[in-house]
Design an enzyme around this catalytic site. Structure first.
Site, short mmCIF file in Angstrom:
data_model
loop_
_atom_site.label_atom_id
_atom_site.label_comp_id
_atom_site.label_asym_id
_atom_site.label_seq_id
_atom_site.Cartn_x
_atom_site.Cartn_y
_atom_site.Cartn_z
N SER A 38 33.88 -32.81 -49.39
CA SER A 38 35.11 -32.45 -48.67
C SER A 38 35.99 -31.47 -49.44
O SER A 38 37.22 -31.58 -49.42
CB SER A 38 35.91 -33.73 -48.34
OG SER A 38 36.70 -33.54 -47.20
N SER A 84 40.33 -34.15 -42.97
CA SER A 84 39.08 -33.43 -43.23
C SER A 84 37.96 -33.71 -42.23
O SER A 84 36.88 -33.12 -42.34
CB SER A 84 38.57 -33.75 -44.64
OG SER A 84 39.35 -33.09 -45.61
N LYS A 139 36.39 -30.67 -40.84
CA LYS A 139 35.30 -29.91 -41.45
C LYS A 139 33.99 -30.02 -40.66
O LYS A 139 33.11 -29.16 -40.82
CB LYS A 139 35.11 -30.33 -42.90
CG LYS A 139 36.30 -29.97 -43.79
CD LYS A 139 36.02 -30.32 -45.25
CE LYS A 139 37.16 -29.87 -46.17
NZ LYS A 139 38.32 -30.76 -46.15
#
Length: 274
Positions: free
Chosen positions: A108, A51, A54
C-alpha cells in the site's frame, strides 16, 4: 415436523447473522456466484475508503496496457504532502511499472500509487477521468475517486459499491497474484528489500484468499476488502471503519465463521411446504 425443522433452521441462521456484533461501522458479505447479500451493516452509507482506492488505480493502469517493464523515477511530485505518510520508496529511486504496482497493492505504498497515476497516458488528470469512467462502467454510482492513493477523504464509496469493485478487480490475474502473496523481495535503489502484505490474514492456512486490500486514514478508519473461498464458494467481504487493525481482523474472522455456518444450513429458496 419438516415445517418446524425448516423454520427453526431459518430462525437460527437469521439470528446468528443479526446477533453478530462487528466493530466495523460498515460491512457487507456477498455470495459471488448468486449475488445474494449474506450479511450487511450500513452498506449503503457513503464514507471515505482510504487505500482501497488502489484497487481502482491498479485496474485503470492495467486497462491502459502500458509497458509494465518501463522504468519510472520516483519524484518529489509523488511525496505525500497531504498527510505526510511514510514510504520505503525514496525520491530518485527507479522502479519498473510492475514493481510500482506490486508496492501499491501489496504494501500500500502511496508514492508508488501516485507514480503510476502520474505516468498514466496524459498524466494524472487523465487518470482521474479514466477512474471515474471505470466507476461508471462498473455501475459504482456512489463512488468518487479524486486521486490514486486514497489519502484524500473525498475518495468515497459504499460497502455495496466496493463489493462490485472487488469482483471486477478479481478478474485481473495481476491484481489477484500481487494481493495474495504475504511478502516479496523488490529491488529499490539498487538493493533488494523485503516488503510485507498489509493484510496479515494472507498466508494464514485457515484462509483461502484470492483478492485482498487494506486501507487506513483517520477519516476512513481501518478497512479491508477480501475475496475468500470457504465452504465451497467464493464470497466478497468488505469491512469499513474499524477502530483498530485488531478489530478489523476480529470482524473478518467472525464473518468467515459465519460463512462456514451459513453454508451448512438447508436451502430455503424454492421449497413448497405444505
Amino acid at each position: 415436523m419438516i415445517r418446524s425443522f425448516l423454520f427453526a433452521a431459518l430462525f437460527t441462521l437469521t439470528a446468528s447473522a443479526s446477533a453478530m456484533s462487528l466493530g466495523s461501522k460498515h460491512a457487507i458479505v456477498i455470495d459471488e456466484a448468486t449475488g445474494k447479500v449474506l450479511f450487511e451493516k450500513n452498506a449503503s452509507d457513503i464514507v471515505p475508503i482510504a487505500s482501497l482506492t488502489k484497487l481502482m488505480t491498479a485496474m485503470v493502469v492495467l486497462d491502459a496496457r502500458q509497458d509494465m517493464h518501463e522504468h519510472i523515477v520516483i519524484t518529489d511530485e509523488d511525496v505525500d504532502v497531504l498527510k505526510f505518510s511514510s514510504s520505503r520508496v525514496p525520491v530518485g529511486a527507479v522502479l519498473t511499472r510492475l514493481n510500482l504496482l506490486e508496492l501499491a497493492l501489496m504494501s500500500s505504498d502511496n508514492r508508488a500509487a501516485h507514480a503510476l497515476a502520474r505516468t498514466y497516458p496524459g498524466g494524472i488528470e487523465y487518470f482521474k477521468v479514466a477512474a471515474r469512467n471505470k466507476a461508471h462502467a462498473l455501475s459504482l454510482r456512489r463512488t468518487n475517486i479524486e486521486e490514486p492513493t486514497g489519502l484524500s477523504p473525498f475518495n468515497t464509496s459504499t460497502a455495496s459499491d466496493l463489493a462490485k469493485l472487488a469482483m471486477a478487480a478479481s478478474r485481473y490475474p495481476e491484481i489477484e497474484r500481487i494481493t495474495t502473496v504475504s511478502g516479496d523481495m523488490i529491488e529499490v535503489g539498487g538493493s533488494a528489500r523485503h516488503y510485507h502484505n498489509t493484510n496479515k490474514l494472507v498466508g494464514d492456512k485457515n484462509w483461502t484468499i484470492s483478492l485482498s486490500k487494506t486501507g487506513y486514514t483517520q477519516e476512513a478508519g481501518r478497512c479491508i476488502i477480501m475475496r475468500v473461498r470457504t465452504a465451497g464458494r467464493d464470497a466478497i467481504m468488505v469491512l469499513l471503519n474499524a477502530r483498530a487493525s485488531a478489530n478489523r481482523t476480529a470482524d473478518a474472522i467472525s464473518l468467515h465463521r459465519f460463512l462456514m455456518t451459513e453454508r451448512q444450513q438447508p436451502v430455503m429458496a424454492g421449497l413448497n411446504i405444505k
